[in-house]
Enzyme design. Structure first.
Site, PDB file in Angstrom:
ATOM      1  N   LYS A   1      26.807 -27.437   3.631  1.00 35.60           N
ATOM      2  CA  LYS A   1      26.380 -28.601   2.842  1.00 35.60           C
ATOM      3  C   LYS A   1      25.485 -28.180   1.668  1.00 35.60           C
ATOM      4  CE  LYS A   1      24.478 -30.588   6.462  1.00 35.60           C
ATOM      5  NZ  LYS A   1      24.744 -29.536   7.463  1.00 35.60           N
TER       6      LYS A   1
ATOM      7  N   ARG B   1      21.282 -38.712   9.715  1.00 33.82           N
ATOM      8  CA  ARG B   1      21.670 -37.882  10.846  1.00 33.82           C
ATOM      9  C   ARG B   1      21.758 -38.685  12.144  1.00 33.82           C
ATOM     10  NH1 ARG B   1      19.730 -32.700   8.706  1.00 33.82           N
ATOM     11  NH2 ARG B   1      20.155 -30.976  10.090  1.00 33.82           N
TER      12      ARG B   1
ATOM     13  N   ARG C   1      22.202 -16.354   7.712  1.00 32.24           N
ATOM     14  CA  ARG C   1      21.760 -17.106   6.535  1.00 32.24           C
ATOM     15  C   ARG C   1      20.408 -16.625   6.007  1.00 32.24           C
ATOM     16  NH1 ARG C   1      21.659 -23.606   6.425  1.00 32.24           N
ATOM     17  NH2 ARG C   1      20.283 -23.421   8.224  1.00 32.24           N
TER      18      ARG C   1
ATOM     19  N   ARG D   1      15.252 -18.542   8.013  1.00 36.64           N
ATOM     20  CA  ARG D   1      14.541 -19.664   8.618  1.00 36.64           C
ATOM     21  C   ARG D   1      14.265 -19.396  10.088  1.00 36.64           C
ATOM     22  NH1 ARG D   1      17.928 -24.895   6.906  1.00 36.64           N
ATOM     23  NH2 ARG D   1      17.338 -25.415   9.032  1.00 36.64           N
TER      24      ARG D   1
ATOM     25  N   ARG E   1      20.468 -27.074  17.859  1.00 36.24           N
ATOM     26  CA  ARG E   1      20.740 -27.943  16.705  1.00 36.24           C
ATOM     27  C   ARG E   1      22.181 -28.420  16.703  1.00 36.24           C
ATOM     28  NH1 ARG E   1      19.063 -23.834  12.619  1.00 36.24           N
ATOM     29  NH2 ARG E   1      19.945 -25.204  11.035  1.00 36.24           N
TER      30      ARG E   1
HETATM   31  P1  ADP Z   1      20.683 -27.578   8.594  1.00 30.89           P
HETATM   32  O1  ADP Z   1      21.318 -28.027   7.331  1.00 30.89           O
HETATM   33  O2  ADP Z   1      20.773 -26.121   8.792  1.00 30.89           O
HETATM   34  O3  ADP Z   1      21.102 -28.378   9.769  1.00 30.89           O
HETATM   35  P2  ADP Z   1      18.254 -28.891   7.723  1.00 30.89           P
HETATM   36  O4  ADP Z   1      17.553 -28.064   6.735  1.00 30.89           O
HETATM   37  O5  ADP Z   1      19.062 -30.038   7.226  1.00 30.89           O
HETATM   38  O6  ADP Z   1      19.130 -27.899   8.587  1.00 30.89           O
HETATM   39  O7  ADP Z   1      17.237 -29.466   8.790  1.00 30.89           O
HETATM   40  C1  ADP Z   1      16.253 -28.660   9.397  1.00 30.89           C
HETATM   41  C2  ADP Z   1      15.463 -29.481  10.412  1.00 30.89           C
HETATM   42  O8  ADP Z   1      14.759 -30.540   9.744  1.00 30.89           O
HETATM   43  C3  ADP Z   1      16.298 -30.179  11.468  1.00 30.89           C
HETATM   44  O9  ADP Z   1      16.605 -29.334  12.571  1.00 30.89           O
HETATM   45  C4  ADP Z   1      15.370 -31.335  11.866  1.00 30.89           C
HETATM   46  O10 ADP Z   1      14.318 -30.897  12.710  1.00 30.89           O
HETATM   47  C5  ADP Z   1      14.765 -31.727  10.526  1.00 30.89           C
HETATM   48  N1  ADP Z   1      15.580 -32.746   9.837  1.00 30.89           N
HETATM   49  C6  ADP Z   1      16.249 -32.602   8.668  1.00 30.89           C
HETATM   50  N2  ADP Z   1      16.887 -33.728   8.324  1.00 30.89           N
HETATM   51  C7  ADP Z   1      16.635 -34.633   9.317  1.00 30.89           C
HETATM   52  C8  ADP Z   1      17.033 -35.992   9.566  1.00 30.89           C
HETATM   53  N3  ADP Z   1      17.832 -36.650   8.720  1.00 30.89           N
HETATM   54  N4  ADP Z   1      16.564 -36.580  10.693  1.00 30.89           N
HETATM   55  C9  ADP Z   1      15.749 -35.948  11.541  1.00 30.89           C
HETATM   56  N5  ADP Z   1      15.363 -34.669  11.392  1.00 30.89           N
HETATM   57  C10 ADP Z   1      15.794 -34.003  10.290  1.00 30.89           C
HETATM   58  P1  ADP Z   2      24.192 -26.266   5.724  1.00 34.58           P
HETATM   59  O1  ADP Z   2      23.431 -26.726   4.519  1.00 34.58           O
HETATM   60  O2  ADP Z   2      25.350 -27.154   6.043  1.00 34.58           O
HETATM   61  O3  ADP Z   2      23.308 -26.022   6.912  1.00 34.58           O
HETATM   62  P2  ADP Z   2      24.553 -23.775   4.204  1.00 34.58           P
HETATM   63  O4  ADP Z   2      25.115 -24.222   2.895  1.00 34.58           O
HETATM   64  O5  ADP Z   2      23.131 -23.380   4.228  1.00 34.58           O
HETATM   65  O6  ADP Z   2      24.866 -24.861   5.353  1.00 34.58           O
HETATM   66  O7  ADP Z   2      25.462 -22.562   4.704  1.00 34.58           O
HETATM   67  C1  ADP Z   2      25.194 -21.896   5.940  1.00 34.58           C
HETATM   68  C2  ADP Z   2      25.484 -20.414   5.769  1.00 34.58           C
HETATM   69  O8  ADP Z   2      26.892 -20.209   5.615  1.00 34.58           O
HETATM   70  C3  ADP Z   2      24.838 -19.776   4.550  1.00 34.58           C
HETATM   71  O9  ADP Z   2      24.448 -18.469   4.889  1.00 34.58           O
HETATM   72  C4  ADP Z   2      25.955 -19.762   3.497  1.00 34.58           C
HETATM   73  O10 ADP Z   2      25.822 -18.668   2.583  1.00 34.58           O
HETATM   74  C5  ADP Z   2      27.197 -19.581   4.368  1.00 34.58           C
HETATM   75  N1  ADP Z   2      28.370 -20.320   3.838  1.00 34.58           N
HETATM   76  C6  ADP Z   2      28.381 -21.542   3.244  1.00 34.58           C
HETATM   77  N2  ADP Z   2      29.634 -21.923   2.904  1.00 34.58           N
HETATM   78  C7  ADP Z   2      30.452 -20.903   3.323  1.00 34.58           C
HETATM   79  C8  ADP Z   2      31.898 -20.697   3.283  1.00 34.58           C
HETATM   80  N3  ADP Z   2      32.719 -21.617   2.725  1.00 34.58           N
HETATM   81  N4  ADP Z   2      32.369 -19.550   3.788  1.00 34.58           N
HETATM   82  C9  ADP Z   2      31.532 -18.629   4.351  1.00 34.58           C
HETATM   83  N5  ADP Z   2      30.184 -18.760   4.427  1.00 34.58           N
HETATM   84  C10 ADP Z   2      29.648 -19.894   3.919  1.00 34.58           C
END
Ligand code: ADP
Ligand code: ADP
Ligand code: ZN
Length: 222
Positions: free
Chosen positions: A13, A88, A127, A160, A171
């Protein structure tokens, strides 16, 4: 335009939002980034969110909704946003619908990235994030040009603390239980578009743009 990016943690995303928000000229609003910003600044909100984030659990809805709606109402968003990581839960989705409805706005489309659990765990464990501009990288899939340094802003990259295997697995479980019901919620509203997130970063981006222009065409003939 209000676009929601849906999909499990590690689906891509943030990666897609980076290019899509520039391309469309709309603000990228990532709830996780907002929480991490508050955490770094040790604001009351950040301190309240801390334990939930460390465990990989969701931060309570009221706190999250307040933070995101505050951002959406700010002048920099200008009544548009590319939402990443929010909503979420069904509760958050309803609160968002209600808040946008009050301004005679609504979510236009929900792009749902589909990636298998195995792939998502592989992506999270490799990541790296820029500490300054939050751009994501990956040890194997998307390495930076210079090791440990962001291509865009030269910021330092870090891993992270919630990207460890155990927290990432939690998660993913939280996503299945609390977030995946949103797929039906938005499908019932006729807003859901599924995107194959297992393709290359460029291909996923192209599919998203193609879906968005298809929607625009459909609207213009209506
Ligand atoms: P990822 O994209 O890897 O799932 P995020 O950066 O979006 O991780 O979220 C990291 C953490 O922040 C989540 O595990 C949660 O604890 C909190 N968080 C983020 N967005 C939300 C949401 N919409 N509702 C509740 N908690 C959230
Ligand atoms: P999210 O925001 O959904 O948690 P990220 O954009 O941070 O996900 O991507 C998670 C990990 O996967 C990062 O290390 C990113 O570089 C890698 N990644 C993202 N898109 C792709 C893809 N299409 N193919 C392979 N690796 C990817
Ligand atoms: Zn950077």
């Amino acid at each position: 335009m209000y676009i929601v990016l849906l999909g499990p943690p590690g689906a891509g995303k943030g990666t897609q939002a980076l290019t899509l928000s520039k391309r469309l000229g709309i603000m990228h609003v990532a709830s996780g980034d907002l929480f991490r910003h508050n955490l770094n600044k040790e604001t009351p909100l950040g301190l309240e969110a801390k334990t939930y984030m460390e465990r990989g659990d969701l931060v309570p809805n009221d706190l999250t909704v307040r933070m995101v709606l505050h951002k959406l109402k700010s002048p920099e968003c200008n009544h548009e946003a590319l939402l990443d990581g929010f909503p979420r839960t069904i509760h958050q989705a309803k609160s968002l619908d209600e808040a946008l409805g009050q301004e005679n706005k609504a979510i236009d489309v929900v792009l749902c990235l589909q990636v298998s659990s195995e792939k998502v765990i592989q992506r999270l464990s490799g990541r790296w994030i820029c500490q300054d501009c939050q751009s994501p990288y990956h040890t194997f899939n998307a390495p930076p040009i210079s090791q440990g340094i962001c291509n865009h802003c030269k910021g330092a990259l870090y891993q992270r603390p919630d990207d460890t295997e155990t927290t990432a697995a939690n998660r993913l479980g939280v996503y299945m239980k609390q977030t995946s019901p949103l797929i039906d919620y938005y499908n019932n509203q006729g807003k859901l578009i599924e995107i194959n997130g297992e393709q290359t970063v460029d291909q996923v981006g192209q599919d998203m743009l193609a879906s968005l222009s298809r929607i625009e065409k459909e609207r213009s003939v209506r």
